[in-house]
Write a protein that holds these residues in place. Structure first.
Motif, short mmCIF file in Angstrom:
data_model
loop_
_atom_site.label_atom_id
_atom_site.label_comp_id
_atom_site.label_asym_id
_atom_site.label_seq_id
_atom_site.Cartn_x
_atom_site.Cartn_y
_atom_site.Cartn_z
N THR A 183 0.83 -1.22 0.00
CA THR A 183 0.00 0.00 0.00
C THR A 183 0.86 1.26 0.00
OG1 THR A 183 -0.18 -0.08 2.41
CG2 THR A 183 -1.93 -1.13 1.15
N THR A 184 1.98 1.25 0.71
CA THR A 184 2.85 2.43 0.74
C THR A 184 3.45 2.70 -0.62
OG1 THR A 184 3.39 2.05 3.08
CG2 THR A 184 4.88 3.47 1.82
N ASP A 185 3.91 1.65 -1.29
CA ASP A 185 4.47 1.81 -2.62
C ASP A 185 3.44 2.36 -3.59
OD1 ASP A 185 6.84 1.09 -4.48
OD2 ASP A 185 5.11 0.20 -5.48
N LEU A 186 2.22 1.83 -3.53
CA LEU A 186 1.15 2.30 -4.40
C LEU A 186 0.82 3.77 -4.11
CD1 LEU A 186 -0.98 1.84 -6.53
CD2 LEU A 186 -2.42 0.78 -4.79
N TYR A 187 0.75 4.11 -2.85
CA TYR A 187 0.47 5.49 -2.42
C TYR A 187 1.51 6.46 -2.99
CZ TYR A 187 0.37 9.35 1.05
OH TYR A 187 0.34 10.57 1.69
N GLU A 188 2.79 6.09 -2.89
CA GLU A 188 3.86 6.98 -3.35
C GLU A 188 3.84 7.12 -4.87
OE1 GLU A 188 5.70 8.83 -1.57
OE2 GLU A 188 5.20 8.04 0.41
N ARG A 189 3.51 6.08 -5.59
CA ARG A 189 3.46 6.18 -7.05
C ARG A 189 2.25 7.00 -7.51
NH1 ARG A 189 7.46 2.79 -8.84
NH2 ARG A 189 7.96 1.13 -7.37
N LEU A 190 1.14 6.84 -6.83
CA LEU A 190 -0.05 7.61 -7.20
C LEU A 190 0.17 9.11 -7.02
CD1 LEU A 190 -3.01 5.45 -5.84
CD2 LEU A 190 -2.79 6.34 -8.15
N LYS A 191 0.99 9.48 -6.05
CA LYS A 191 1.27 10.89 -5.81
C LYS A 191 1.95 11.57 -7.00
CE LYS A 191 3.17 11.98 -1.86
NZ LYS A 191 4.01 11.88 -0.63
N LEU A 192 2.57 10.77 -7.86
CA LEU A 192 3.28 11.32 -9.01
C LEU A 192 2.37 11.64 -10.18
CD1 LEU A 192 6.44 9.00 -8.95
CD2 LEU A 192 6.20 11.32 -8.03
N HIS A 193 1.11 11.23 -10.10
CA HIS A 193 0.16 11.58 -11.17
C HIS A 193 -0.25 13.04 -11.00
CE1 HIS A 193 -3.32 11.68 -13.80
NE2 HIS A 193 -2.99 10.47 -14.26
N PRO A 194 -0.23 13.84 -12.06
CA PRO A 194 -0.51 15.28 -11.93
C PRO A 194 -1.92 15.63 -11.46
CG PRO A 194 -0.36 14.63 -14.26
CD PRO A 194 0.12 13.46 -13.45
N ASP A 195 -2.85 14.70 -11.56
CA ASP A 195 -4.23 14.99 -11.13
C ASP A 195 -4.56 14.37 -9.78
OD1 ASP A 195 -4.79 16.46 -13.39
OD2 ASP A 195 -5.53 14.74 -14.52
N VAL A 196 -3.58 13.80 -9.11
CA VAL A 196 -3.80 13.18 -7.81
C VAL A 196 -3.09 13.98 -6.73
CG1 VAL A 196 -3.49 11.11 -6.40
CG2 VAL A 196 -4.05 10.89 -8.83
N ARG A 197 -3.81 14.28 -5.65
CA ARG A 197 -3.23 15.00 -4.52
C ARG A 197 -3.41 14.14 -3.26
NH1 ARG A 197 -2.36 17.22 -8.53
NH2 ARG A 197 -2.49 19.44 -9.07
N LEU A 198 -2.30 13.64 -2.76
CA LEU A 198 -2.33 12.83 -1.55
C LEU A 198 -1.51 13.54 -0.48
CD1 LEU A 198 -1.82 9.27 -3.07
CD2 LEU A 198 -3.94 10.27 -2.25
N THR A 199 -2.17 13.92 0.59
CA THR A 199 -1.48 14.63 1.65
C THR A 199 -1.25 13.69 2.83
OG1 THR A 199 -3.60 15.37 2.54
CG2 THR A 199 -2.47 16.85 1.01
N PRO A 200 -0.21 13.95 3.61
CA PRO A 200 0.01 13.12 4.80
C PRO A 200 -1.06 13.41 5.85
CG PRO A 200 1.58 14.94 4.72
CD PRO A 200 0.82 14.98 3.42
#
Length: 476
Positions: A183-200
């Motif tokens: 899940t952590t790896d997936l979370y970090e890769r998703l953050k690199l998509h320009p339309d995705v905003r994942l905050t801590p």
């Protein structure tokens, strides 16, 4: 006091099993078994004082740890595995349990925003720092974010019909599990998509724990984290969405969270309902989310449950980690689970918080199909994307493309796709843990036997034989 009891029992059991293995264990089992029986009788009452029956019946403590006896115990568990449909509560029941939540969050969100957002009427003194008392701010990282947000708070308010309003947002998607499955790896890769905003934080654990006041899994509730405190975590994305709205354009930005407890952890229900030890939860976390966000999307990334359990043990274990210690803990937990199934149904045992907290390894987390069937009792199949970690790791480009399509995200350039796929893996096993070597052969055999009927059912539900993890699909 309860956590001290569980810790002391676990310490006593480990010391006992370490001193006495196989045939030598028989000589001291009677005395130690009697002592453990007394401890568990008192402890079961302490851990669950409102219940009229004990979690651990006396026959559970019979000490036959021979390999044949353990195999028989696991086969015995398989004979009791029955996948029965749950009683799905009405939406009105879920709303009744969470009246404040449904008074704050509307039934419909802004139509020109992809992410679920709405304007909330602001009450109280607008000059005060709205994040000052947020309980998530105990983390220094979150505190710094809140400090930046508070500086621009008044500028973000809008006046509508003479009332001040602020934009609020919920996640568009949830990575719901499982722990030690990528899940952590997936979370970090998703953050690199320009339309995705994942905050801590990556894992707020609000739905399963903090809204009940549980800070650390297994502990009793303390101060509940209010809904507003959870919504504050998504204010950074709300700012960007609001800027798009001010520019008279629709927003395709989405946000999500990745609490790996969301899929499986319903242990908190025991503290808030009067029930017997062997009851099933009257409602689950998924019922609350469904009543609030019936159109939400969910990603579950799974792994061979045998490997997941060992990784979980190595990551969360503290001292004296070894293949032998893992084997002993697996044997203890298998016998506890078998004991529960003698008096209760499968779902009641899987969701029994007292049992889950007492088991020395988290066997229940790998019973994926039990949780999946419950999620599919309220959400449609196309709202839930189920991946295997093994496939994700072997072909990151294909896996991430599949995830982006599921989230209805715009296609990426080849350069951005390569950037996301080539990012180093996150949260891998520590070198010290790798040096401990693999689990024992007998441990793997017992766990493979234990998880086999659950994996087979999972493959049937998903119509994909690779979810049996028996090696046939990988070599086909």
């Amino acid at each position: 006091m309860n956590s001290e009891f569980v810790s002391s029992v676990g310490h006593l059991k480990v010391n006992h099993v370490t001193r006495c293995r196989s045939s030598s264990c028989v000589r001291c089992s009677k005395v130690c078994g009697f002592i453990l029986l007394l401890i568990f009788i008192v402890g079961s009452y302490m851990l669950s004082s409102e219940r009229k029956t004990l979690l651990f019946p006396p026959y559970l403590l019979e000490e036959d740890l021979s390999e044949d006896a353990l195999r028989d115990a696991v086969r015995n568990i398989a004979t009791k595995v029955k996948f029965e449909a749950r009683r799905v509560p009405d939406v009105s029941e879920s709303i009744g349990l969470e009246k404040h939540m449904f008074s704050v969050i509307p039934q419909h969100f802004l139509p020109n925003v992809k992410n679920p957002c709405w304007f909330e009427e602001l009450r109280g003194n607008v000059s005060e720092d709205p994040y000052r008392s947020n309980l998530f701010g105990r983390s220094r990282q979150i505190q710094l974010i809140f400090e930046r947000l508070s500086g621009s708070f008044r500028q973000r308010l809008r006046r509508h019909d003479g009332k001040l309003q602020r934009l609020r947002c919920l996640p568009y998607f949830y990575i719901i599990g499982q722990p030690k499955c990528g899940t952590t790896d997936l979370y970090e890769r998703l953050k690199l998509h320009p339309d995705v905003r994942l905050t801590p934080p990556k894992e707020p654990h609000w739905w399963t724990r903090k809204r009940y006041g549980i800070i650390i899994s297994g502990e009793r509730p303390h101060t509940r984290f209010p809904l507003d405190h959870y919504l504050d975590l998504f204010d950074p994305v709300a700012i960007q969405i609001q800027q798009s709205l001010l520019g008279n354009s629709s927003s395709g930005i989405i946000t999500g969270e990745a609490s790996a407890s969301t899929m499986w952890d319903n242990n908190a229900w025991l503290y808030f309902h009067d029930n017997s030890t062997w009851a099933e939860p009257p409602s689950l976390v998924l019922d609350s989310i469904h009543a609030l966000q019936p159109d939400a999307r969910f990603i579950a990334i799974l792994r061979d449950p045998v490997e997941r359990l060992y990784s979980d043990y190595l990551y969360f274990g503290t001292v004296n980690k070894s293949a032998l210690d893992f084997h002993q803990k697996v044997c203890e937990s298998l016998r506890m689970f078998d004991g529960c199934l003698r008096d209760a149904g499968l779902r009641a045992c899987v969701y029994n918080g007292t049992l889950n907290n007492a088991m020395t390894v988290r066997l229940q987390v790998g019973l994926y199909v039990v949780f999946l069937l419950d999620w599919l009792s309220v959400f449609s199949r196309d709202q839930l994307l189920v991946l295997r970690l093994e496939d994700h790791a072997s072909n990151l480009t294909l896996s991430m493309s599949r995830i982006f399509r599921f989230l209805r995200l715009a296609p990426l350039s080849d350069q951005r796709q390569r950037q996301i796929s080539r990012r180093p893996a996150s949260n891998t096993r520590h070198a010290s843990d790798r040096n401990l070597g693999p689990m024992q052969t007998i441990t793997r055999e017992l766990l493979t036997l234990f998880y086999a009927p659950f994996n087979q059912k999972l493959a049937e539900v998903l119509r994909d034989e690779s979810f049996t993890w028996d090696g046939r699909s990988e070599h086909a």
